[in-house]
Each structure stands twice: as structure tokens, then as C-alpha cells.
Design an enzyme around this catalytic site. Sequence first.
Site, PDB file in Angstrom:
ATOM      1  N   SER A 115       1.326  -0.937   0.424  1.00 40.98           N
ATOM      2  CA  SER A 115      -0.111  -0.020  -0.061  1.00 40.98           C
ATOM      3  C   SER A 115       0.886   1.183  -0.555  1.00 40.98           C
ATOM      4  O   SER A 115       2.443   1.204   0.576  1.00 40.98           O
ATOM      5  CB  SER A 115      -0.714   0.119   1.094  1.00 40.98           C
ATOM      6  OG  SER A 115      -1.463   1.187   1.729  1.00 40.98           O
ATOM      7  N   SER A 116       0.448   2.339  -0.209  1.00 41.72           N
ATOM      8  CA  SER A 116       1.341   4.124  -0.357  1.00 41.72           C
ATOM      9  C   SER A 116       1.531   3.992   0.574  1.00 41.72           C
ATOM     10  O   SER A 116       2.227   5.129   1.285  1.00 41.72           O
ATOM     11  CB  SER A 116       0.252   4.427  -1.362  1.00 41.72           C
ATOM     12  OG  SER A 116      -0.596   4.553  -0.918  1.00 41.72           O
ATOM     13  N   CYS A 117       1.015   4.025   2.235  1.00 43.80           N
ATOM     14  CA  CYS A 117       1.159   4.256   3.313  1.00 43.80           C
ATOM     15  C   CYS A 117       1.802   3.863   3.794  1.00 43.80           C
ATOM     16  O   CYS A 117       3.455   4.396   4.560  1.00 43.80           O
ATOM     17  CB  CYS A 117      -0.122   3.687   4.185  1.00 43.80           C
ATOM     18  SG  CYS A 117      -0.289   1.940   4.644  1.00 43.80           S
ATOM     19  N   TYR A 144      -0.069  -0.796  10.075  1.00 42.03           N
ATOM     20  CA  TYR A 144      -0.823  -1.046   8.477  1.00 42.03           C
ATOM     21  C   TYR A 144       0.791  -1.188   8.053  1.00 42.03           C
ATOM     22  O   TYR A 144       1.464  -1.915   7.456  1.00 42.03           O
ATOM     23  CB  TYR A 144      -1.674  -0.758   7.685  1.00 42.03           C
ATOM     24  CG  TYR A 144      -2.083  -1.670   6.475  1.00 42.03           C
ATOM     25  CD1 TYR A 144      -1.987  -0.317   5.586  1.00 42.03           C
ATOM     26  CD2 TYR A 144      -2.594  -2.385   6.484  1.00 42.03           C
ATOM     27  CE1 TYR A 144      -2.301  -1.471   4.407  1.00 42.03           C
ATOM     28  CE2 TYR A 144      -3.025  -2.577   5.169  1.00 42.03           C
ATOM     29  CZ  TYR A 144      -3.427  -2.546   4.213  1.00 42.03           C
ATOM     30  OH  TYR A 144      -3.288  -2.687   2.266  1.00 42.03           O
ATOM     31  N   LYS A 148       2.816  -4.456   6.350  1.00 37.38           N
ATOM     32  CA  LYS A 148       3.391  -3.921   4.515  1.00 37.38           C
ATOM     33  C   LYS A 148       4.695  -4.026   3.670  1.00 37.38           C
ATOM     34  O   LYS A 148       4.904  -4.261   2.836  1.00 37.38           O
ATOM     35  CB  LYS A 148       2.502  -3.016   4.216  1.00 37.38           C
ATOM     36  CG  LYS A 148       1.278  -3.546   4.112  1.00 37.38           C
ATOM     37  CD  LYS A 148       0.668  -4.725   2.961  1.00 37.38           C
ATOM     38  CE  LYS A 148      -0.912  -5.383   3.007  1.00 37.38           C
ATOM     39  NZ  LYS A 148      -0.484  -6.361   2.042  1.00 37.38           N
ATOM     40  N   HIS A 187     -12.302   3.400   3.391  1.00 36.07           N
ATOM     41  CA  HIS A 187     -12.234   4.543   3.078  1.00 36.07           C
ATOM     42  C   HIS A 187     -12.832   5.477   2.868  1.00 36.07           C
ATOM     43  O   HIS A 187     -13.690   5.947   2.823  1.00 36.07           O
ATOM     44  CB  HIS A 187     -10.772   4.336   1.997  1.00 36.07           C
ATOM     45  CG  HIS A 187      -9.620   2.964   2.318  1.00 36.07           C
ATOM     46  ND1 HIS A 187      -9.860   1.702   1.899  1.00 36.07           N
ATOM     47  CD2 HIS A 187      -8.234   3.074   3.051  1.00 36.07           C
ATOM     48  CE1 HIS A 187      -9.489   1.148   3.114  1.00 36.07           C
ATOM     49  NE2 HIS A 187      -8.646   1.701   2.738  1.00 36.07           N
TER      50      HIS A 187
END
Length: 326
Positions: A115-117, A144, A148, A187
Site C-alpha cells: 500500500s502507498s501508506c 499496517y 506491509k 476508506h
Amino acid sequence: MTEPPVPFDLAGRRVYVAGHRGMVGSALVRRLAREGCTILVASREELDLLDQAAVRTWMHAARPDVVFLAAAKVGGILANDREPAGFLHDNLVIETNLIGAAHETGVRKLLFLGSSCIYPKFAEQPITEEALLTGALEPTNQWYAIAKIAGLKLAEAHRRQFGDDFISAMPTNLYGPNDNFDLETSHVLPALIRKFHDARAHGDDRVTLWGTGTPRREFLHVDDCADALVFLMKTYSAPGHINVGTGTDVTIRELADMVAEVTGFTGRIELDRSRPDGTPRKLMSAARLAALGWQPTIGLREGIAATYEWFKAQKTVRAVPAGAAA
Ligand code: GFB
């Protein structure tokens, strides 16, 4: 530097989509239908991905050649902030179980979905793949994000130590059919579709946005994401992870105005500043994926309209309550 394409044909292969009922997993099943492969799935009742012994037994029996690791515990900014142990533990266990069993059973190729986070809260924008681990994470979803990051590093470690062809993709904020529409755990985009739809249906003249409306977010339709993941599985084979996004972003307020227009809501939009804004911006560079030859095709306004049509056609939509696995 972008690696030269490494062709890998899916035709005739046994392709396991872990997380096939989720938004990304179900989009992958739709997209893989065109590849002439055998698609393998396992329901939560058939296979508990948190149970290492069960995952090993299932993988030995199913013997997939290819694995799309799209199973995860996912959620919006509030869910991440409220369930740190759940997001860190469940995602670590799911990925270590599946990556370990893929190695043990000789899976030919695996794609891990991040994920981009994973990127630092204040990374230079647009965010390139090299920005990973160069700064502090956004506190609300660091749990999270760390899970990831561990997953993409585990895939890379398998390539380094065993020569396993395991790759990783980092998609931006996704939306589309089979998303989670629970107002507390989802989201922003599905939450706004539901809020504006319900407001209009109930004759309410106002909708509340969380935060200040000023953060910027990049949104990719999940069918574009699935197409990019299949493209990477068929052409990319190297250690580094690849960003999957559109290269453009909007403010949350601009997004709200777009969803209001699509749903026909004409009332007031109010701000609940007691809710967190999260990362001010997380626009990713799409240059490496573009250099490999892939581009998104679904524009944001078009994608929101299509998702709203899908939403209206459902008798019930997925609403994953707090504490539940997504
Ligand atoms: O989509 P979202 O929950 O997650 O929030 P993130 C995006 C922005 O939308 C935040 C605002 O600034 C929210 O405050 N927002 C406004 C809302 N109204 C709402 C609303 O009604 N619901 C929600 N949910 N947000 C996630 C990470 O961060 O990004 C995940 O928490 C994952 O782990 C995902 O990485 C891709 O984009 O801030």
C-alpha cells in the site's frame, strides 16, 4: 533504472488469488478470466489464512504455480488508528504464512500487494520507490504500513536467499466494486458515496466530511489496479517494489464535490475537525510502471460514476465492522 521485461505467460497455469472476495481479489478474478489460466480460490471457511498449518496443508494440496497475495486486513484511517494490534498482527501473519508456504511448495511466481501508506508521512512528492524507509510514518496507519513493509522485504529476501521469483506492488488508494462501505471502518471514497446517497435518499440537506478536507489523495479504480497487477506478473521480475497509481491527486473537498455531483446531492458539506486528516499528501510517482509499459485507463469522475451505479444495483453492500477481518 527500470528492468527489461521478463515475459511470464499465465496461460495454463494454476493461479491462486488469496483474498478473492475482497475488492482487489475480486477484481483480479475478473481480470484473470481473460488469461486462460485455472483460478484457485479458498473461502474463509475453507482456509483460515491466520492458521499456518492450514495454509501449508492447503498450498501442498492445491499446488498453485502463481500466487496473487491480495489477502489482508484493510481499513480506513479510523479503523487503522483504533486497531493497531489487529492491523499489525493479522497482516504480518497472513503474509508470512503465504510467502513461507509459497516457497515451501515451489510456487513459480508470487506478487505481494502492499500500500502507498508504506512511505514516510512527509516524503517528497511525487513519492518514488526509493523513498521507502527514509522518514517517519503517518502515526494513524504505521501499524499496517510496518506489516506491509515487512511483507515486501520478505518477498525480496526470498529472491535474494532462495532465488524465488516473488515481486511486490504498492498501489495507491483504491476504490470500486466490492469495497467496504461501513461508515466507521471504510476508506474515504466509499464512505462519501454512501453518505451522499443516504443523505439524498433521506432528504438530509447536509453531509459531514472528516478532518479539514485539505489533504490530497490519489485514487485508482480497482479494475485498473488488477490490470496493472496482471501486467506486472506477466512482465516484471526484479527485487524492487513498483508503485501502482495514476500520478494525479485531488483534495478531499474536491473529491466530495465530485461525489456530490455524481450522486445528485445538492445540500451543504460540513467539516468534523475532531476526526484525523492523516497524511497531508501521498501522491506516488508512476514513472517506473509507465516505463514498463502500463497506463491506467479509468478516470476518477468516470470511475466514481461507475462505482455509484454498482452501489445502487446492490441489495446489500459489504460493511466490515470494527474488529472484523476485512
Ligand atoms: O481514505 P482514508 O480513510 O485513509 O482517509 P487514508 C483519507 C482522507 O479522507 C483523510 C478524509 O484525511 C480523512 O480524514 N475523510 C473525510 C474521510 N471524510 C471521511 C470519511 O467519511 N471516511 C474516511 N475514511 N475518511 C489509508 C490508510 O489512509 O490509506 C490505510 O489508513 C491504507 O492503511 C489506505 O493505506 C490506502 O488515505 O488517510
